[in-house]
Design a protein around this motif. Structure first.
Motif, short mmCIF file in Angstrom:
data_model
loop_
_atom_site.label_atom_id
_atom_site.label_comp_id
_atom_site.label_asym_id
_atom_site.label_seq_id
_atom_site.Cartn_x
_atom_site.Cartn_y
_atom_site.Cartn_z
N CYS A 54 0.83 -1.21 0.00
CA CYS A 54 0.00 0.00 0.00
C CYS A 54 0.87 1.25 0.00
CB CYS A 54 -0.88 0.01 1.24
SG CYS A 54 -1.96 -1.42 1.36
N VAL A 63 -2.93 0.15 -4.11
CA VAL A 63 -2.72 -1.14 -3.46
C VAL A 63 -2.32 -2.14 -4.54
CG1 VAL A 63 -3.78 -2.98 -2.09
CG2 VAL A 63 -4.48 -0.61 -1.73
N PRO A 76 -8.29 -0.36 -3.78
CA PRO A 76 -7.86 -0.01 -2.42
C PRO A 76 -8.81 -0.52 -1.34
CG PRO A 76 -7.91 1.94 -3.81
CD PRO A 76 -8.47 0.81 -4.61
#
Length: 81
Positions: A54, A63, A76
């Motif tokens: 991340c 991500v 994400p």
């Protein structure tokens, strides 16, 4: 060679249809490599029973998981705890 073209030969788990790192240690090592290449801080983050990479890149949360032994962007909000 870009870290994004290197094969990921690590243990993986599938979480919500995404392939993630099985262990935090492997995710941390890959996070360091990605961070070095992109010039940003990349951290391993827990998603379900796996670990993703991340970061915030150009003001956007990014991500990465794994697809076909390569790093791949995933959503994400992919089941983060």
């Amino acid at each position: 060679m870009s870290v994004f073209s290197k094969p990921v030969f690590e243990g993986t788990v599938e979480v919500d249809g995404n392939e993630l790192f099985k262990g935090q240690g492997a995710a941390r090592q890959w996070a360091q490599q990605v961070g070095s290449e992109l010039g940003v801080t990349v951290q391993p983050c827990r998603i379900g029973s796996g670990w993703a990479l991340c970061a915030t890149l150009d003001g956007v949360e990014v991500v990465w998981g794994i697809f076909g032994q390569r790093l791949k962007r995933i959503s994400p909000s992919a089941g983060q705890d």
